[in-house]
Scaffold this motif. Structure first.
Motif, PDB file in Angstrom:
ATOM      1  N   UNK A 150       0.836  -1.205   0.000  1.00  0.00           N
ATOM      2  CA  UNK A 150       0.000   0.000   0.000  1.00  0.00           C
ATOM      3  C   UNK A 150       0.871   1.254   0.000  1.00  0.00           C
ATOM      4  N   UNK A 151       1.944   1.230   0.769  1.00  0.00           N
ATOM      5  CA  UNK A 151       2.868   2.366   0.797  1.00  0.00           C
ATOM      6  C   UNK A 151       3.529   2.564  -0.555  1.00  0.00           C
ATOM      7  N   UNK A 152       3.974   1.470  -1.157  1.00  0.00           N
ATOM      8  CA  UNK A 152       4.631   1.536  -2.462  1.00  0.00           C
ATOM      9  C   UNK A 152       3.699   2.093  -3.532  1.00  0.00           C
ATOM     10  N   UNK A 153       2.494   1.519  -3.630  1.00  0.00           N
ATOM     11  CA  UNK A 153       1.547   1.932  -4.671  1.00  0.00           C
ATOM     12  C   UNK A 153       1.083   3.369  -4.463  1.00  0.00           C
ATOM     13  N   UNK A 154       0.811   3.724  -3.208  1.00  0.00           N
ATOM     14  CA  UNK A 154       0.379   5.090  -2.913  1.00  0.00           C
ATOM     15  C   UNK A 154       1.464   6.104  -3.205  1.00  0.00           C
ATOM     16  N   UNK A 155       2.681   5.755  -2.874  1.00  0.00           N
ATOM     17  CA  UNK A 155       3.811   6.641  -3.157  1.00  0.00           C
ATOM     18  C   UNK A 155       3.978   6.849  -4.658  1.00  0.00           C
ATOM     19  N   UNK A 156       3.894   5.756  -5.415  1.00  0.00           N
ATOM     20  CA  UNK A 156       4.063   5.869  -6.866  1.00  0.00           C
ATOM     21  C   UNK A 156       2.963   6.727  -7.478  1.00  0.00           C
ATOM     22  N   UNK A 157       1.744   6.575  -6.999  1.00  0.00           N
ATOM     23  CA  UNK A 157       0.629   7.383  -7.501  1.00  0.00           C
ATOM     24  C   UNK A 157       0.888   8.867  -7.253  1.00  0.00           C
ATOM     25  N   UNK A 158       1.292   9.221  -6.038  1.00  0.00           N
ATOM     26  CA  UNK A 158       1.560  10.621  -5.708  1.00  0.00           C
ATOM     27  C   UNK A 158       2.760  11.159  -6.494  1.00  0.00           C
ATOM     28  N   UNK A 159       3.779  10.324  -6.663  1.00  0.00           N
ATOM     29  CA  UNK A 159       4.963  10.757  -7.416  1.00  0.00           C
ATOM     30  C   UNK A 159       4.602  11.069  -8.864  1.00  0.00           C
ATOM     31  N   UNK A 160       3.709  10.283  -9.446  1.00  0.00           N
ATOM     32  CA  UNK A 160       3.300  10.540 -10.828  1.00  0.00           C
ATOM     33  C   UNK A 160       2.416  11.777 -10.930  1.00  0.00           C
ATOM     34  N   UNK A 161       1.613  12.007  -9.916  1.00  0.00           N
ATOM     35  CA  UNK A 161       0.799  13.222  -9.901  1.00  0.00           C
ATOM     36  C   UNK A 161       1.706  14.447  -9.909  1.00  0.00           C
ATOM     37  N   UNK A 162       2.793  14.366  -9.150  1.00  0.00           N
ATOM     38  CA  UNK A 162       3.729  15.494  -9.053  1.00  0.00           C
ATOM     39  C   UNK A 162       4.595  15.645 -10.295  1.00  0.00           C
ATOM     40  N   UNK A 163       4.635  14.603 -11.150  1.00  0.00           N
ATOM     41  CA  UNK A 163       5.439  14.659 -12.364  1.00  0.00           C
ATOM     42  C   UNK A 163       6.920  14.521 -12.064  1.00  0.00           C
ATOM     43  N   UNK A 164       7.755  14.756 -13.087  1.00  0.00           N
ATOM     44  CA  UNK A 164       9.204  14.672 -12.906  1.00  0.00           C
ATOM     45  C   UNK A 164       9.692  15.996 -12.326  1.00  0.00           C
ATOM     46  N   UNK A 165       9.588  16.120 -11.024  1.00  0.00           N
ATOM     47  CA  UNK A 165       9.927  17.378 -10.359  1.00  0.00           C
ATOM     48  C   UNK A 165      10.606  17.088  -9.028  1.00  0.00           C
ATOM     49  N   UNK A 166      11.055  18.146  -8.358  1.00  0.00           N
ATOM     50  CA  UNK A 166      11.669  17.986  -7.042  1.00  0.00           C
ATOM     51  C   UNK A 166      10.664  17.404  -6.060  1.00  0.00           C
ATOM     52  N   UNK A 167       9.412  17.838  -6.153  1.00  0.00           N
ATOM     53  CA  UNK A 167       8.381  17.301  -5.269  1.00  0.00           C
ATOM     54  C   UNK A 167       8.209  15.812  -5.505  1.00  0.00           C
TER      55      UNK A 167
END
Length: 206
Positions: free
Chosen positions: A158-175
């Protein structure tokens, strides 16, 4: 022209493989049957020679994608000692490479929210593959009893999948990079955590 059974199966598999990539890239409703068939080098009219419905293709494509993820995990885990397998999976999963290539990555962050709104049949098929994934991850936690290991496996996934979802929402950025690192640290903390020993167990051990 009549084709052999083997040729038909090869064509069927090609459609499923193409669909699994495009669905992860564009979402469950982001690409139509005609486009999928065109990418597979076939006509729209030939679709129903292989599938009863669009839903049938979607289910097969989801299953194919989940199976490929688990196959990738097996290959990754074979490279390290048993106690390091979960760490290896987490570090590979929560990477910029995975974030930037959804079409060849895990289906959960790519399609999970959409699956939750699909038909009961589709959700059941996806849930079955999700359970297989949890069981595999449980095997990567050898230092805990099976029930406790499965609980940790679910939390880690759940942590892995949720993290990946948020990372993609933020795009290729520092966030996005910050999200990946925070999620990875959290998942790895769980992977390295020693099992708790109760007072009763300590007394029994002594």
């Amino acid at each position: 022209m009549r084709y052999s059974r083997e040729h038909k199966q090869e064509t069927h598999d090609r459609i499923v493989k193409k669909a699994s990539v495009r669905l992860r890239e564009k979402g469950a409703h982001g690409i139509g049957v005609a486009d999928l068939m065109k990418e597979a080098g076939l006509t729209h009219g030939g679709f129903y020679a292989h599938f009863d419905s669009r839903e049938a293709l979607v289910i097969e494509a989801f299953a194919y994608a989940m199976d490929r993820s688990m196959e990738h995990w097996r290959k990754q885990s074979d490279q390290v000692a048993p106690e390091k397998q979960l760490t290896q999976i987490v570090e590979t999963y929560l990477s910029a490479l995975h974030r930037d290539n959804p079409g060849h990555g895990c289906s959960i962050p790519a399609l999970g929210a959409e699956i939750a709104r699909e038909s009961p049949k589709t959700r059941k098929a996806f849930a079955g593959k999700l359970d297989e994934m949890v069981e595999m991850m449980t095997d990567f936690i050898p230092n805990l009893p099976r029930k406790a290991a499965r609980k940790q496996a679910i939390a880690t996934l759940a942590t892995m999948a949720g993290t990946m979802l948020l990372a993609r929402i933020a795009g290729s950025s520092e966030l996005s990079d910050e999200v990946l690192k925070a999620g990875k640290d959290s998942a790895l903390d769980g992977a390295k955590r020693e099992p708790k020993v109760t007072a009763a167990k300590k007394a029994k051990q002594n």
